[in-house]
Scaffold this motif. Structure first.
Motif, PDB file in Angstrom:
ATOM      1  N   ARG B 140       0.896  -1.458   0.152  1.00  0.00           N
ATOM      2  CA  ARG B 140      -0.055  -0.146   0.135  1.00  0.00           C
ATOM      3  C   ARG B 140       0.725   1.439   0.418  1.00  0.00           C
ATOM      4  O   ARG B 140       0.337   2.576  -0.937  1.00  0.00           O
ATOM      5  CB  ARG B 140      -0.561   0.058   1.201  1.00  0.00           C
ATOM      6  CG  ARG B 140      -1.223   1.562   1.156  1.00  0.00           C
ATOM      7  CD  ARG B 140      -2.708   1.077   0.583  1.00  0.00           C
ATOM      8  NE  ARG B 140      -3.175   2.717   0.884  1.00  0.00           N
ATOM      9  CZ  ARG B 140      -4.412   3.241   0.584  1.00  0.00           C
ATOM     10  NH1 ARG B 140      -4.166   2.498  -1.078  1.00  0.00           N
ATOM     11  NH2 ARG B 140      -5.209   4.057   0.584  1.00  0.00           N
ATOM     12  N   GLN B 143       2.533   2.068  -3.016  1.00  0.00           N
ATOM     13  CA  GLN B 143       2.199   2.482  -4.522  1.00  0.00           C
ATOM     14  C   GLN B 143       1.292   3.516  -4.233  1.00  0.00           C
ATOM     15  O   GLN B 143       1.535   4.832  -5.008  1.00  0.00           O
ATOM     16  CB  GLN B 143       0.706   1.935  -4.159  1.00  0.00           C
ATOM     17  CG  GLN B 143       0.515   0.553  -4.842  1.00  0.00           C
ATOM     18  CD  GLN B 143      -1.018   0.020  -4.864  1.00  0.00           C
ATOM     19  OE1 GLN B 143      -1.826   0.473  -4.766  1.00  0.00           O
ATOM     20  NE2 GLN B 143      -1.186  -1.532  -5.594  1.00  0.00           N
ATOM     21  N   MET B 186      -1.211 -12.139  -3.778  1.00  0.00           N
ATOM     22  CA  MET B 186      -1.304 -11.223  -5.083  1.00  0.00           C
ATOM     23  C   MET B 186      -3.193 -11.588  -4.119  1.00  0.00           C
ATOM     24  O   MET B 186      -4.064  -9.930  -4.079  1.00  0.00           O
ATOM     25  CB  MET B 186      -1.361 -10.851  -6.117  1.00  0.00           C
ATOM     26  CG  MET B 186       0.102 -10.483  -6.267  1.00  0.00           C
ATOM     27  SD  MET B 186       0.478  -9.386  -5.650  1.00  0.00           S
ATOM     28  CE  MET B 186      -0.814  -7.730  -6.023  1.00  0.00           C
ATOM     29  N   ARG B 190      -5.315  -8.280  -2.603  1.00  0.00           N
ATOM     30  CA  ARG B 190      -5.950  -7.573  -3.451  1.00  0.00           C
ATOM     31  C   ARG B 190      -6.656  -7.604  -2.688  1.00  0.00           C
ATOM     32  O   ARG B 190      -7.596  -6.141  -2.352  1.00  0.00           O
ATOM     33  CB  ARG B 190      -6.091  -7.818  -5.010  1.00  0.00           C
ATOM     34  CG  ARG B 190      -6.833  -6.374  -5.647  1.00  0.00           C
ATOM     35  CD  ARG B 190      -6.611  -7.105  -6.801  1.00  0.00           C
ATOM     36  NE  ARG B 190      -5.917  -7.787  -7.276  1.00  0.00           N
ATOM     37  CZ  ARG B 190      -5.435  -8.932  -7.873  1.00  0.00           C
ATOM     38  NH1 ARG B 190      -6.672  -9.545  -8.393  1.00  0.00           N
ATOM     39  NH2 ARG B 190      -4.090  -9.197  -8.419  1.00  0.00           N
TER      40      ARG B 190
END
Lengths: 1036, 197
Positions: B140, B143, B186, B190
């Motif tokens: 997180r 990003q 992943m 997600r």
């Protein structure tokens, strides 16, 4: 050819035609053209045919004939003969069962059967056609079921007798329906079996009977797409549930079987089980339920304590409540036996509060306690003392909060059962035996101490305390008025004295709490809170202190309670008077006036009652008007400020608005003089030489003019008033506010006080000579303002004059000097307005936005294409002004034309409002019709990025550096909006369209992640993760 | 399903008690101590607003003052991540806590690289999902933060039976990269990040 021959020919091709033939035969029988014997003899050849299909069709013919015969054509003897005949067919022939039973059903309708006949029919069916599933076609079985269902409905005693006197009847009867799968048939089977379940003595056969229906549990039927029969899974579930819950005899089989299925992994099955358990508990009666209550508790609690699906927890809670409700109809012993483990386990979970399970325990207690006064008393007396003990020994605030939350649940349940002060529950006032009465003091003490001793930063804990105190004060006949007074005191202390902290949730909760208590005990609030609040409101404010603001806010909110509305208004008015008299600052006066407006708005419904509102008119409006216009020094000072006068105007507006016409006419006579002893010609707008002081009265008169009905008599003719206003508003010495007020009066006059037929005629001298507004040579800013003020009135009433004014207006856009000023005006056309409203008796057409949009936008879009680069921004500004206030549904028709223009306006420099509107419209287009923007994706993305990212451009590094070296500064709000819009792009456009831009966007957005402003950064994060998410889906 | 959870009955913090930024800024803005109850009485589009007077007025007055990225902002970015076991946020489970977030300024005046250190506290010491949570926090932040920040996520000392091993895993760039190639993992990440705002 005989009828039967015709019928047999027709039945394959055309069923309707065949039925018509059968009806003809019936008519012949009725008219005696045909004898019954003849009919039957005619059938002989076919009924003995080798071909089973022909035999079945022949019987169908007979059934159809019988169905078409009216009553009383056949004698009893004939009917008996026919019945025997058909039964013999059932015995002898396996074909045509459906037709035979149809025939029997038709026969029954011609005359009632005796018990023996009914038994005989039933036995014949069971003997010869058992089990029914041997007949492959649903259409064969269905009439049989219908016949039995009919017998069950009409000959209950006969069939019960059959069951009572025939030892093996029940077994054969139950197994007869074995293996039925068709939903249409099952619906009938369930309804047939429900009769023996509820009405027959089935001791020995209970299990068999239960299994016969429970085999179908859970129903997993899903109707085919275009199901012609309209039977849903829910219909089947409901019928099946009714069967299972039909008799307490099933309990020994039903509960274990159901609880067993509760372990299923399917949520649907679990939901079905829980609903069925609840209806069984409700139907079986307290004696049966008492045998299973603890077993059920052990299973159902799991669904709540370890909930995974909220709706299952709800169903389980309903089940637990149903058990309590059923048991409280019986003796106290079983009820106690059930509640003991419940309260015991909940008490145990409360020990580790706050956890998921302590929270769940609270829910269980809340739901079960609300069942009845008796249950509530048991739970209160076994849980509440424990909560108190745990509370006293709790070592953390979090634990105390968790415990108090459960306390609140119990209080809410108690209110549900015993009612609140303002309303008695339907079961009547039983407050005398409320078990809470003994524990109320202790609860009050804990909550009071909790609230007053906890540190201010314990927000959630104190919120819970406030809520608890409110609930406690609500309980009917529980706290004494002086105790409630203490609660009120705590709450207003928070409002008045406590330092502001965090989001001020606690203050807000305290205010709302006071309003809620005012609901329950208005007089106590008046007695306790009013003096405290009043003491905090000084007559005159000193030394910049604004401590009165939160107090005023709270006080104004109390006005929302109907029973004390009058007193709130009265106190505020008195306070205002003394503040004015003693020369308080305008800031304080503004605050007092605002509080009055807030309270009046809340009590708007009361103002509509005439008797009430006229007293407000005399007590508030008249004194305010005379003070506002007075020349005495005290009043001059107090009402010197235009903002103050605006609020005075608004108060008058709220009160005058609902007055009857006569009253409004009286006010109107003093509209401009404000009841001073002066001649109207000496005051604005009729005199342009008035002092600055006198000019300000226009602010008040604007609100009065807005309040009148259309029919009200203005103080002078419109022919005089309108030109006077136009002239006055051009006076150079006007302050901005007075000028804005005068312009609004123009809009109001044009909208309300000129009837449509005379509109053109009255506006002539204004639009054309002598004033000549539409002359482009005379254009200047103040005339432009007047044009838009006039238009505002016309737009809302959708006047036909728009057709002539709009073209002029559009041509002004290319004016080299004032084109831009005109362009800025366009935003006012469709903007909502706080004075021109329906409530102010204005003429507002529902279609005015559509009409103006249609008259303006196509012209603007075509003009842009032809316009020179210098003029083009004017059109773009005008367009954005319109779009800003146009609902998207209206704009959608022009979307194709607009997209390129909107993108162009994103290139404008320094027109941030225009860009904002453009981005707003682009956002709507993306949401509503992304197709229109698909082809422009590339230029949309790059323009949004340009507006979103603050670039520090160095002269050499970028090709577009010619513009500047400095920071390109779009404002933060615009940057955030651009990012929001950009985030929608990957969401709304097709993946293959946006994927090529992903790299570029993700890379350039790192710039926005480092924006100076936090809100821009947070939009950037959201936007970037949306774009990052793009190819992930691709991978899958 | 519920039986397999490491911690089936976790303690939950109330949303009002979680640290949030609005708290300070609103209190500062409203100097009069009110809640702004009367602000809406006169609508913003009232007749007094003159579109001809200040057509360029959308710019905020406080446009110049920069708001730097601080610990609270980091907290806001990661506290809304969902726990992989419960439908609850890491903030409300006190897995991430404001005092355990630190921003270290660049080590030398020539460098522009700051470091964000986040220490996470698993709900129980043997939590098998601590690594996954750490990875989620890391993903997180990578990003959402500009590249001038280096991210360092670790388990708070003494809150996990194998904290050192987990920290090693979280600190190893290549192992993290390899983990992020794993499809199942992943998907879990997600889902955790899908509740972020």
């Amino acid at each position: 050819m005989s009828d039967i021959q015709l019928y047999l020919l027709e039945i394959e091709k055309n069923k309707k035609e065949a039925s018509a033939i059968a009806r003809q035969s019936a008519t012949k029988l009725q008219n005696n053209q045909l004898k019954l014997v003849g009919l039957i003899q005619g059938l002989g050849e076919y009924i003995n045919s080798e071909d089973g299909a022909i035999r079945a069709k022949t019987m169908l013919y007979l059934a159809e004939v019988l169905a078409a015969i009216p009553q009383k054509v056949f004698s009893l003897q004939q009917r008996n003969l026919l019945c025997d005949f058909i039964l013999s067919r059932i015995t002898d022939d396996t074909e045509g069962l459906g037709a035979c039973t149809k025939g029997l059903l038709a026969l029954e309708k011609l005359g009632k059967w005796d018990d023996e006949r009914v038994g005989n029919i039933m036995e014949t069916l069971l003997h010869n056609t058992h089990p029914l599933r041997q007949y492959k076609f649903q259409s064969e079985r269905y009439p049989v079921l219908q016949l039995i269902d009919h017998l069950m409905a009409k000959y209950r005693d006969a069939l019960r007798n059959l069951h009572d006197t025939t030892p093996d009847f029940m077994g054969r009867f139950i197994s007869y329906f074995d293996g039925e799968k068709d939903p249409r048939n099952l619906m009938v089977v369930f309804s047939i079996l429900r009769v023996p379940m509820t009405e027959w003595n089935i001791r020995g056969d209970a299990q068999e009977l239960f299994d016969a229906v429970f085999n179908y549990f859970p129903i997993t039927f899903r109707p085919p797409p275009d199901d012609p029969y309209g039977i849903t899974a829910q219909d089947l579930k409901d019928r099946l549930r009714n069967c299972i819950s039909s008799t307490p005899d099933f309990a020994p089989y039903a509960f274990p079987a159901l609880l067993d299925k509760l372990d299923s992994t399917s949520i649907n099955t679990k939901r079905d089980v829980l609903q069925t358990v609840t209806s069984c508990v409700t139907e079986y009666g307290s004696r049966t339920v008492s045998l299973y209550s603890v077993t059920l508790w052990d299973s159902l609690k799991y669904e709540i304590l370890n909930t995974t699906e909220e709706d299952l927890a709800q169903e389980a809670l309903s089940g637990l409540a149903a058990i309590a409700s059923s048991l409280s109809q019986g003796a106290t012993g079983p009820l106690n036996a059930y509640l003991r483990p419940v309260t015991k386990e909940c008490n145990e979970h409360l020990e580790d509060a706050p956890t998921k399970q302590s929270e769940a325990s609270g829910r269980i207690l809340r739901k079960v306690a609300a069942v009845s006064a008796e249950v509530d008393n048991i739970i209160i007396s076994s849980v509440l003392p424990n909560i108190f003990t745990l509370y006293q020994t709790a070592d953390t605030m979090a634990k105390r909060r968790g415990l108090l939350e459960v306390l609140i649940q119990l209080l809410q349940a108690n209110i549900e059962v015993y009612g609140e002060w303002r309303s008695v529950v339907s079961s009547g006032d039983q407050s005398a035996k409320n078990a809470l009465a003994q524990l109320g003091d202790q609860a009050l003490e804990i909550l009071t101490n909790g609230l007053s001793s906890a540190a201010v930063k314990e927000v959630s804990f104190r919120l819970v305390c406030v809520n608890g105190l409110i609930q406690l004060s609500r309980v009917r006949q529980l706290l004494s008025d002086s105790d409630i007074g203490k609660v009120i005191q705590l709450l207003h202390d928070i409002v008045i004295h406590e330092e502001s902290y965090g989001k001020d949730e606690i203050k807000e909760a305290a205010i709302n709490g006071l309003v809620e208590i005012a609901h329950q005990k208005p007089q106590v609030v008046v007695d306790y809170a009013f003096p405290a609040f009043m003491a905090q409101l000084p007559d005159i404010d000193v030394a910049q202190s604004t401590a009165y603001i939160p107090v005023l806010e709270a006080f104004a909110k109390l006005g929302g309670e109907e029973k004390i509305f009058d007193r709130v208004i009265l106190r505020l008015k008195n306070k205002l008077n003394s503040a004015v008299q003693q020369g308080a600052t305008s800031k304080y006066i503004v605050a007092l006036l605002s509080a009055m407006i807030y309270a009046l708005n809340q009590g708007a419904s009361r103002l509509k009652q005439e008797s009430e509102s006229s007293s407000y008119y005399n007590d508030i409006v008249l004194p305010l008007l005379s003070q506002a216009s007075s020349s005495e020094v005290t009043y001059r000072q107090a009402f010197n400020d235009e903002t103050t006068l605006d609020l005075v105007g608004r108060i008058c507006n709220i009160i005058v608005r609902p007055q009857p016409l006569e009253v409004q006419n009286k006010v109107s006579a003093g509209l401009y003089t404000l009841f001073r002893r002066v001649s109207q010609t000496e005051v604005p707008p009729f005199s342009t030489k008035a002092s600055a002081e006198d000019q300000k009265t226009m602010v008040v008169s604007t609100h009065l003019l807005a309040a009148f009905r259309k029919e009200a008599m203005l103080p002078c003719e419109v022919q005089v008033l309108l030109p006077s206003l136009v002239n006055f508003s051009q006076t150079p010495s006007l302050s901005n506010i007075v000028r804005a007020a005068s312009l609004r009066q123009i809009s109001l006059v044009v909208n309300k006080y000129i009837p449509t037929p005379s509109l053109k005629h009255l506006l002539q001298p204004v639009l054309q000579s002598p004033i000549d507004l539409l002359n482009s040579e005379l254009l200047d800013p103040s005339r432009i303002r007047i044009i838009f003020a006039l238009l505002k009135g016309l737009v809302l009433r959708n006047s036909t004059l728009l057709n002539t004014v709009y073209p002029c207006l559009l041509s002004f856009l290319s004016n080299p000097t004032y084109g831009k000023t005109v362009a800025y005006g366009f935003t006012t056309l469709l903007q909502p307005d706080d004075l021109l409203t329906k409530a102010n008796h204005c003429q507002i057409s529902g279609l005015h936005k559509q009409k103006s949009f249609a008259l303006l936008v196509p012209d603007i879009t075509s003009s842009i294409r032809e316009s020179s680069t210098e003029i083009r921004p004017n059109y773009l500004i005008a367009l954005s002004g319109i779009l800003r206030w146009t609902p998207f549904e209206i704009a959608v028709q022009e979307v194709g034309q607009m997209v390129p223009l909107l993108l162009q306006s994103l290139d404008l420099k320094d027109e941030d409002i225009v860009k904002e509107a453009a981005i707003g419209t682009l956002t709507s287009i993306l949401r509503e019709c992304p197709k229109e923007i698909e082809t422009h994706a590339g230029s949309l993305v790059s323009r949004l990025l340009n507006n979103a990212i603050v670039t520090h451009t160095h002269p050499s590094s970028t090709p577009c550096s010619s513009q500047s070296h400095s920071i390109s500064a779009t404002p933060a709000k615009l940057r955030a909006e651009a990012l929001k819009c950009l985030a929608l792009v990957p969401e709304m456009l097709r993946q293959e369209t946006v994927l090529p831009y992903r790299r570029q966007v993700v890379k350039r957005l790192t710039g926005a992640l480092d924006d100076r402003k936090r809100r821009v950064r947070s939009e950037a994060v959201r936007c970037r993760s949306g774009w990052l998410g793009l190819d992930e889906e691709d991978d899958e | 399903m519920a039986d397999n959870k490491d911690n089936a009955n976790p303690t939950i913090l109330n949303a009002s008690d979680l640290p949030s930024r609005r708290r300070d800024s609103i209190a500062k803005k409203r100097e009069d101590g009110g809640t702004g109850l009367f602000d809406g009485l006169v609508p913003s589009y009232n007749y007094l607003s003159d579109p001809f007077e200040y057509p360029l007025s959308s710019s905020d007055s406080d446009e110049d003052s920069a708001e730097d990225i601080d610990e609270q902002e980091i907290y806001d970015l990661i506290s809304s991540i969902s726990d992989p076991e419960h439908p609850l946020s890491l903030g409300s489970l006190a897995v991430v806590n404001l005092p355990d977030i630190h921003i270290l300024p660049p080590t030398s005046p020539h460098s522009s690289i700051s470091t964000v250190v986040v220490e996470i506290t698993p709900t129980i010491t043997h939590c098998s999902l601590a690594t996954v949570i750490g990875l989620g926090v890391r993903a997180r932040l990578e990003q959402a933060l500009p590249p001038r920040f280096r991210v360092d996520v670790r388990i708070k000392k003494g809150t996990h039976s194998t904290d050192e091993a987990v920290n090693k895993q979280l600190g190893d760039k290549e192992r993290v990269a390899a983990a992020l190639e794993n499809g199942t993992l992943m998907n879990v990440l997600r889902k955790m990040l899908s509740t972020c705002e």
